[in-house]
Structures are given as C-alpha cells and as structure tokens.
Write a protein that holds these residues in place. Structure first.
Motif, PDB file in Angstrom:
ATOM      1  N   GLN A   1      78.479  12.189  13.158  1.00  0.00           N
ATOM      2  CA  GLN A   1      77.056  12.469  13.982  1.00  0.00           C
ATOM      3  C   GLN A   1      77.223  13.953  15.132  1.00  0.00           C
ATOM      4  O   GLN A   1      75.783  14.909  14.794  1.00  0.00           O
ATOM      5  N   LYS A   2      78.309  14.268  16.409  1.00  0.00           N
ATOM      6  CA  LYS A   2      77.968  15.371  16.752  1.00  0.00           C
ATOM      7  C   LYS A   2      78.436  16.711  15.582  1.00  0.00           C
ATOM      8  O   LYS A   2      77.359  17.223  15.986  1.00  0.00           O
ATOM      9  N   ALA A   3      78.996  16.559  14.638  1.00  0.00           N
ATOM     10  CA  ALA A   3      79.330  17.592  13.354  1.00  0.00           C
ATOM     11  C   ALA A   3      77.665  18.062  12.909  1.00  0.00           C
ATOM     12  O   ALA A   3      77.227  18.945  12.829  1.00  0.00           O
ATOM     13  N   TYR A   4      77.027  16.056  12.345  1.00  0.00           N
ATOM     14  CA  TYR A   4      75.286  16.383  12.197  1.00  0.00           C
ATOM     15  C   TYR A   4      74.973  17.538  12.882  1.00  0.00           C
ATOM     16  O   TYR A   4      73.934  18.165  12.356  1.00  0.00           O
ATOM     17  N   LYS A   5      74.560  16.749  14.378  1.00  0.00           N
ATOM     18  CA  LYS A   5      74.097  17.908  15.330  1.00  0.00           C
ATOM     19  C   LYS A   5      73.969  19.127  15.145  1.00  0.00           C
ATOM     20  O   LYS A   5      73.521  20.326  15.736  1.00  0.00           O
ATOM     21  N   ASN A   6      75.814  19.449  15.603  1.00  0.00           N
ATOM     22  CA  ASN A   6      75.796  21.041  15.675  1.00  0.00           C
ATOM     23  C   ASN A   6      75.481  21.845  14.658  1.00  0.00           C
ATOM     24  O   ASN A   6      74.968  22.763  14.562  1.00  0.00           O
ATOM     25  N   ASN A   7      75.964  21.599  13.613  1.00  0.00           N
ATOM     26  CA  ASN A   7      75.360  21.716  12.332  1.00  0.00           C
ATOM     27  C   ASN A   7      74.039  22.412  12.172  1.00  0.00           C
ATOM     28  O   ASN A   7      73.129  23.928  11.416  1.00  0.00           O
ATOM     29  N   ASN A   8      73.154  21.074  12.576  1.00  0.00           N
ATOM     30  CA  ASN A   8      71.504  21.693  12.094  1.00  0.00           C
ATOM     31  C   ASN A   8      71.205  23.425  13.461  1.00  0.00           C
ATOM     32  O   ASN A   8      70.187  23.759  13.254  1.00  0.00           O
ATOM     33  N   ARG A   9      72.034  22.870  14.234  1.00  0.00           N
ATOM     34  CA  ARG A   9      71.437  24.625  16.315  1.00  0.00           C
ATOM     35  C   ARG A   9      72.412  25.199  14.950  1.00  0.00           C
ATOM     36  O   ARG A   9      72.366  26.369  15.818  1.00  0.00           O
ATOM     37  N   GLY A  10      72.899  25.280  13.953  1.00  0.00           N
ATOM     38  CA  GLY A  10      73.107  26.357  13.711  1.00  0.00           C
ATOM     39  C   GLY A  10      74.624  27.041  13.769  1.00  0.00           C
ATOM     40  O   GLY A  10      74.884  28.086  13.761  1.00  0.00           O
ATOM     41  N   LYS A  11      75.388  25.683  14.044  1.00  0.00           N
ATOM     42  CA  LYS A  11      76.766  26.904  14.563  1.00  0.00           C
ATOM     43  C   LYS A  11      77.476  26.589  13.642  1.00  0.00           C
ATOM     44  O   LYS A  11      76.829  26.251  12.793  1.00  0.00           O
ATOM     45  N   LYS A  12      78.797  26.571  13.354  1.00  0.00           N
ATOM     46  CA  LYS A  12      79.636  26.502  12.442  1.00  0.00           C
ATOM     47  C   LYS A  12      79.860  25.989  11.816  1.00  0.00           C
ATOM     48  O   LYS A  12      80.473  24.077  12.875  1.00  0.00           O
TER      49      LYS A  12
ATOM     50  N   SER B   1      85.480  15.633   9.081  1.00  0.00           N
ATOM     51  CA  SER B   1      85.943  14.371   8.421  1.00  0.00           C
ATOM     52  C   SER B   1      87.177  14.322   8.841  1.00  0.00           C
ATOM     53  O   SER B   1      87.991  14.324   9.732  1.00  0.00           O
ATOM     54  N   THR B   2      87.851  13.146   8.810  1.00  0.00           N
ATOM     55  CA  THR B   2      89.123  12.189   9.336  1.00  0.00           C
ATOM     56  C   THR B   2      90.311  12.487   8.251  1.00  0.00           C
ATOM     57  O   THR B   2      89.809  12.407   7.600  1.00  0.00           O
ATOM     58  N   ILE B   3      91.176  12.291   8.906  1.00  0.00           N
ATOM     59  CA  ILE B   3      92.238  12.642   8.228  1.00  0.00           C
ATOM     60  C   ILE B   3      92.508  11.404   7.079  1.00  0.00           C
ATOM     61  O   ILE B   3      93.079  12.137   5.473  1.00  0.00           O
ATOM     62  N   SER B   4      92.239  10.430   7.618  1.00  0.00           N
ATOM     63  CA  SER B   4      91.918   9.682   6.561  1.00  0.00           C
ATOM     64  C   SER B   4      91.330  10.090   5.081  1.00  0.00           C
ATOM     65  O   SER B   4      91.308   9.820   4.213  1.00  0.00           O
TER      66      SER B   4
ATOM     67  N   ILE C   1      96.575  15.180  14.450  1.00  0.00           N
ATOM     68  CA  ILE C   1      95.659  14.717  15.392  1.00  0.00           C
ATOM     69  C   ILE C   1      94.938  14.924  16.322  1.00  0.00           C
ATOM     70  O   ILE C   1      94.134  14.894  16.513  1.00  0.00           O
ATOM     71  N   ALA C   2      95.564  15.748  17.276  1.00  0.00           N
ATOM     72  CA  ALA C   2      94.848  17.113  18.157  1.00  0.00           C
ATOM     73  C   ALA C   2      93.755  17.850  17.801  1.00  0.00           C
ATOM     74  O   ALA C   2      92.898  17.203  17.937  1.00  0.00           O
ATOM     75  N   SER C   3      93.975  18.001  16.489  1.00  0.00           N
ATOM     76  CA  SER C   3      93.571  19.391  15.886  1.00  0.00           C
ATOM     77  C   SER C   3      92.840  18.983  15.170  1.00  0.00           C
ATOM     78  O   SER C   3      91.389  18.965  14.782  1.00  0.00           O
ATOM     79  N   GLU C   4      92.261  17.606  13.915  1.00  0.00           N
ATOM     80  CA  GLU C   4      92.299  17.172  12.730  1.00  0.00           C
ATOM     81  C   GLU C   4      90.954  16.349  13.609  1.00  0.00           C
ATOM     82  O   GLU C   4      89.793  15.347  13.112  1.00  0.00           O
TER      83      GLU C   4
END
Length: 240
Positions: A106-117, A122-125, A87-90
């Motif tokens: 939303q955070k992942a989308y912004k980071n991806n648009n900034r060229g980050k990894k 995705s949630t555990i579910s 849970i802490a990791s994923e």
C-alpha cells in the motif's frame, strides 16, 4: 431420391467442449508440475534460475564472455549478518508475514502515485518465487504467478528455506549470484565470515547490483549502508 449428407463441420458446442477440456488438462498439468518443482526444491539446491539464463544470452548477444559465478552453500554457512542485512534492506517484516506485506504494498502504491521512485513492495518471499520460477519484467500475468508461487513456497518451504534459496540465487553483481560468490567477489572471503559492515555493503547494492559497488561505494550506497546497519539491530535471528 438423393439423401442429404450430414454436415461433418464441428458445432460450436463441440469446439468449446474441446477447448474447455484442453484448458482443464493444461491447468492440472501446470498445478501438478509446479507443486512437484516446489517440493523438489525444498530439499535440493536450485542449480540455476531463469535470470541466469537471460543474463548469459544477453552477454552472448553483446559479444561478451558468458560468466556465471554461483556456489551454493547451506544457510548455516552464510553469515547471520548477511541474513539480517537483506531483511533490513529488502523486507523488514520477513519473519512476521506469510509471504505478502500488504502495508508495504500500500505504501509503495501511494509513493508511486505521488511520482516518487517506483518501488514494488515485494517481500523476500515474492522475490524468491520470481527469481526461481519466473521471468523478469512487469505484467499482471507474472504478478499473478508470482503470488501463486509465493503461496506455495511459504506453505512447503518455510522461512529458513526461503532465505537459503534467496541468498543462494539472487543476482549480486555482473555474473555473480548467491552469497558465497558475492563474498568472494567483493571481499575475498567466505560468506560465513562476513562482518556487519560487509553484509550491509552487499545488501545496500541490491536495488541494482550491476550498477552499484559494495566496496568503494558512492555516497548513495554509503547512506543506505548506514541505515541498514541501524535497522539490523532490530532484526531477529532465523531458527535453524
């Protein structure tokens, strides 16, 4: 006087009616079978996943021996430390959300648009839905089906069962699937006996379990492990 023969060629209207009927029946079959599968897997262990089959085929094509270490155990026989570590990791909000963590997306989308990894958010579910019912890869079709199955397992299974299936099905090494096989592979012990450090070591390699090692780890994994150990202090316990 010759009579004019009627055309036997189906009209466009007839064709589209048949197509509409076919699509409607196919959709009904899909929804029916998918719901039945989800209900069945609420009670019985998942014997194998599409990824296990894919990996076995890859091993065969590469001329390697096909290996699959997978031992299903109830959630009560998996250390709470490992439950908290993944849970802490994923998915830090696993106990709070209903299958989707929109802030993380939303955070992942912004980071991806900034060229980050690239990260999917995705949630555990969602990961469980993908692992059990779908194929790997990225496509809008698969993401749509993933959302559908995520909704179903949250509705029918609940958090405890989702965690149980997740920890018994996830890939955690080359040919190694599930908590029990992983605990034996890395630490030569049962999953119920994993310590906090050992659980964090397993959770730390989840981004790429075929590349990283839970023991004798790289500096990157050791850094992830320390962060996971810190975050585990704030993770609640599943009720079962």
């Amino acid at each position: 006087m010759a009579t004019k023969k009627k055309s036997t060629k189906p009209t466009n209207k007839t064709f589209f009616q048949k197509l509409k009927t076919f699509i409607w029946k196919a959709a009904l079959w899909f929804f029916g079978i998918s719901i039945i599968l989800v209900v069945i897997y609420k009670w019985i262990p998942v014997p194998f996943t599409p990824l296990m089959i894919t990996r076995a085929i890859e091993q065969k094509l590469d001329g390697k021996e096909m290996t699959c270490s997978h031992d299903w155990v109830p959630l009560e026989e998996i250390s709470v430390n490992l439950q908290k570590a993944v849970i802490a990791s994923e998915d830090g909000n696993f106990l709070k959300h209903n299958g989707f963590d929109f802030k993380a997306m939303q955070k992942a989308y912004k980071n991806n648009n900034r060229g980050k990894k690239l990260k999917g958010g995705s949630t555990i579910s969602q990961q469980t839905a993908k692992n059990v019912f779908l194929w790997q890869g990225r496509s809008y079709v698969r993401k749509g089906l993933e959302a559908y199955f995520t909704f179903l397992i949250e509705l029918f299974w609940g958090k405890e069962r989702i965690m149980e299936v997740y920890l018994n099905s996830i890939e955690m090494g080359n040919g190694v699937y599930g908590a029990e096989a992983t605990a034996e592979h890395w630490y030569r012990k049962d999953a119920k006996d994993l310590s906090k450090n050992e659980a964090a070591g397993i959770a730390a390699i989840l981004p790429n379990p075929r590349k990283y090692k839970a023991t004798n780890s790289s500096a990157y994994i050791e850094k992830r492990k320390r962060k996971i150990l810190r975050d585990m202090k704030y993770i609640g316990k599943l009720k079962y």
